[in-house]
Design a protein around this motif. Sequence first.
Motif, PDB file in Angstrom:
ATOM      1  N   ALA A 186       0.829  -1.210   0.000  1.00 33.43           N
ATOM      2  CA  ALA A 186       0.000   0.000   0.000  1.00 33.43           C
ATOM      3  C   ALA A 186       0.859   1.254   0.000  1.00 33.43           C
ATOM      4  O   ALA A 186       0.506   2.275  -0.611  1.00 33.43           O
ATOM      5  CB  ALA A 186      -0.933  -0.015   1.213  1.00 33.43           C
ATOM      6  N   GLY A 187       2.015   1.191   0.680  1.00 34.28           N
ATOM      7  CA  GLY A 187       2.906   2.352   0.728  1.00 34.28           C
ATOM      8  C   GLY A 187       3.501   2.724  -0.606  1.00 34.28           C
ATOM      9  O   GLY A 187       3.999   3.843  -0.769  1.00 34.28           O
ATOM     10  N   CYS A 188       3.470   1.805  -1.579  1.00 34.41           N
ATOM     11  CA  CYS A 188       4.007   2.128  -2.908  1.00 34.41           C
ATOM     12  C   CYS A 188       3.172   3.191  -3.615  1.00 34.41           C
ATOM     13  O   CYS A 188       3.647   3.823  -4.570  1.00 34.41           O
ATOM     14  CB  CYS A 188       4.075   0.871  -3.768  1.00 34.41           C
ATOM     15  N   TYR A 189       1.925   3.385  -3.194  1.00 33.20           N
ATOM     16  CA  TYR A 189       1.055   4.386  -3.814  1.00 33.20           C
ATOM     17  C   TYR A 189       1.110   5.725  -3.077  1.00 33.20           C
ATOM     18  O   TYR A 189       0.411   6.665  -3.468  1.00 33.20           O
ATOM     19  CB  TYR A 189      -0.384   3.871  -3.847  1.00 33.20           C
ATOM     20  N   ASP A 190       1.907   5.804  -2.031  1.00 36.81           N
ATOM     21  CA  ASP A 190       2.039   7.037  -1.255  1.00 36.81           C
ATOM     22  C   ASP A 190       3.215   7.835  -1.797  1.00 36.81           C
ATOM     23  O   ASP A 190       4.368   7.400  -1.734  1.00 36.81           O
ATOM     24  CB  ASP A 190       2.258   6.693   0.224  1.00 36.81           C
ATOM     25  N   MET A 191       2.933   9.002  -2.332  1.00 30.48           N
ATOM     26  CA  MET A 191       3.985   9.821  -2.938  1.00 30.48           C
ATOM     27  C   MET A 191       5.029  10.264  -1.919  1.00 30.48           C
ATOM     28  O   MET A 191       6.143  10.645  -2.293  1.00 30.48           O
ATOM     29  CB  MET A 191       3.362  11.054  -3.600  1.00 30.48           C
ATOM     30  N   ALA A 192       4.690  10.213  -0.627  1.00 34.26           N
ATOM     31  CA  ALA A 192       5.662  10.612   0.404  1.00 34.26           C
ATOM     32  C   ALA A 192       6.747   9.561   0.587  1.00 34.26           C
ATOM     33  O   ALA A 192       7.787   9.843   1.186  1.00 34.26           O
ATOM     34  CB  ALA A 192       4.945  10.859   1.731  1.00 34.26           C
ATOM     35  N   ASN A 193       6.519   8.344   0.093  1.00 29.53           N
ATOM     36  CA  ASN A 193       7.497   7.261   0.225  1.00 29.53           C
ATOM     37  C   ASN A 193       8.379   7.203  -1.014  1.00 29.53           C
ATOM     38  O   ASN A 193       7.871   7.165  -2.142  1.00 29.53           O
ATOM     39  CB  ASN A 193       6.795   5.911   0.416  1.00 29.53           C
ATOM     40  N   PHE A 194       9.677   7.186  -0.791  1.00 30.61           N
ATOM     41  CA  PHE A 194      10.627   7.051  -1.894  1.00 30.61           C
ATOM     42  C   PHE A 194      10.500   5.650  -2.460  1.00 30.61           C
ATOM     43  O   PHE A 194      10.674   4.654  -1.748  1.00 30.61           O
ATOM     44  CB  PHE A 194      12.042   7.314  -1.374  1.00 30.61           C
ATOM     45  N   LEU A 195      10.155   5.539  -3.746  1.00 23.81           N
ATOM     46  CA  LEU A 195       9.787   4.251  -4.326  1.00 23.81           C
ATOM     47  C   LEU A 195      10.897   3.202  -4.245  1.00 23.81           C
ATOM     48  O   LEU A 195      10.626   2.059  -3.855  1.00 23.81           O
ATOM     49  CB  LEU A 195       9.331   4.439  -5.776  1.00 23.81           C
ATOM     50  N   PRO A 196      12.158   3.506  -4.594  1.00 23.22           N
ATOM     51  CA  PRO A 196      13.199   2.468  -4.457  1.00 23.22           C
ATOM     52  C   PRO A 196      13.346   1.945  -3.028  1.00 23.22           C
ATOM     53  O   PRO A 196      13.518   0.739  -2.811  1.00 23.22           O
ATOM     54  CB  PRO A 196      14.473   3.176  -4.934  1.00 23.22           C
ATOM     55  N   ALA A 197      13.270   2.855  -2.035  1.00 24.80           N
ATOM     56  CA  ALA A 197      13.367   2.420  -0.637  1.00 24.80           C
ATOM     57  C   ALA A 197      12.172   1.549  -0.267  1.00 24.80           C
ATOM     58  O   ALA A 197      12.307   0.567   0.483  1.00 24.80           O
ATOM     59  CB  ALA A 197      13.452   3.631   0.286  1.00 24.80           C
TER      60      ALA A 197
END
Length: 718
Positions: A186-197
Amino acid sequence: MHYVLAPRTLFFSHYFYTGLRIATGVVGLTGLTYHFADLPTAMAVAIGALCTSLMDLPSPLRHKFNEMLAGVLTCSLVALLVGLCSPVQWLLRTVIVLVSFLASMMTVYGRKAMPLQFVALFVMMLSSGAAATPLQALRHGALFFAGGAGYMTYAMAVVWLLRRRLKQQVLAEALYELASYTCIKAGCYDMANFLPAQMEKLVRQQSALAVRQQASRDLVLRGKPKADEAVLVQVHYAMFDLYELVLSTHTDYALLRQHFAGGPVLPLLGDLIGKAARDIESVAYAMTRNRPSHPVIDYRDELRALDAALRALPPADSEDANARAVLRATFNKIRDMIAMIARLHGASAAPRGTLPMAAGADLTPFLTQQRYSIGILLSHLRWTSPTFRFALRVAMAISVGLLSAGWLPYKSHGYWTALTIAVILKPNFSMTRQRRTDRLVGTLIGCILTAAILYVVHAPAVLIGFLFVATAAGPTFLSIKYRYTAIAASMQSLLLIGLTMPHGGGAIEERLLDTVLGTLIATFFSYVLPSWEYQNLPCLVDAVASANRKYVDAAADLLLGRAIDDFHYRINRKRFMDSLGNLSAALGRMLDEPAAQQRAPAELNRFTVQNYLLMAHMAALRLLLLRYPENMPRAEVEAALADAFAKVRSNLGTAPAQDTVPDDGRTVRIAAWRGWAPLQRRLHLLQQDAAQLALSGAAIDSALGRDVHRPASKTAST
């Protein structure tokens, strides 16, 4: 946060049940012995029971019996041998070095042998405290064996009676890990999360999930299930089907972020998958409480809002069309995932007696096998073996610890210093570093708490109550939060001293000094004869490459209809996951080592992520073909799949193959099949990630200085 650390779920977990079982057995057996004998006899029996309890881990019954019997026999022999040698100092020191070395060599048998190594060292230290006559040594060894055998009998009886409960709890733990895995998705859709991390977190969690799923297989699928265990088998299989569906929801997150950032679509997707994670968690919670689960989460508002948001999107130009198609495909998969969770709820409440597997199916390849051949140990008696070097390191450190304890300005209990060394010094630097901090902090907190208890409480019955709690807490948090175990172990030891020697002043200060001394020695020897993780990386990378090739071949056979069933696909997927988990764990340990001992961390991160993506694409392809069976042009689909797999195998796939099927009516059939465009997009992503995997494999070879005689654009991984 691990689910066991929450009070709501702690008391239903197998960790708490194990701690309660151990405390009841050890304290109960000690009290029973004391009722019929004197205190020294009760303490000798208690030590035997306590040491055997450290082998009391969740395992299939036959494995548990073998493990605990090995602990009882090995430790009784060590106690007897050390006791007989105790009057002769040079002989005692020789035996200590020998036992330390041989016990540490047992870690060659893997994770399950780690408790046996520690228990053997623990017994050795306790038995070396004072000189004993041969008769006293024999008596102590016999009492130790009686305590160990008594606890083993008790534990096996309790586990046999509660075997279904243990299976429930271990299966529930796998579901909790699947819920955490879904939450990271679910966090992959949150723009606040750096995608590679976020992708790196996903790979780490996938490795942890694979461990818990294997534990579930070992307990739930081993042997012929009883009638009342059919529900557990149903939930287990539903869990794996759900896992494959969650795995297949991997999509082009970067493309979705690029086109839909700032709008309502991405938050709604994240909310839906986050709710799905909580829904899976509710199934796990119900299972730990021995109850069927029922859907309690309502997705309708988010589904309606997302459907409305999709309809409200402006007309797409050619650039946005692909992103729209990816978005709609993602929406469909999430709805499938929600339906699969409903099936998981239904499986937990299904009637008994129906098993979702073929009669007589051989599940041995999916189960962990015990292998304790003497040849395995002998093959590691060489200087280049990490296990051999670890055994030498432990033997030297414990010897130095016992010798240096005699130089302290008080009557030191050398076994406490040596015990600290045994607790801290582990086969890899990463675990040693973590144990060092936890041991110091835990001992300090435990000493402070025990000092406060002994200052306020003087009634033996109340102190025994605190002792019971400490004895239960130690094994409960052993593999979850070792700092809590260190606190409990310190309290347990000091409370025993408070009960048996009420006027033993200075014990708390002495334990603190002994712990500091043991920590310093263990820290020094962690750099002696080291075995750094980067030295094992080439073998682990090659293992992933080999498992990768076999998984791709098995997936091709399944998707192209060359396999009768999905058995080989599933077993090769499991082996691929296991090898990827081993590499991911080694990478995590390497990052805890000194910077000078780290090699290619960025390249290895990329390599593990790309391998994970390849597995996700395979799962997505399989479910895509199952989703669109109507009007499927089988010949064209198989041609596209065969072309893509050929390119993946040869590491040439940078773009999808163009449709070159002659226009003799088949193009019309392709256009009529709704799955053709999603299939082409997925094959395009598969080939892109295979090419990236080739580049990351070549980068690892370069960083590790390996000459494998292949072009830079190729790797053995695919």
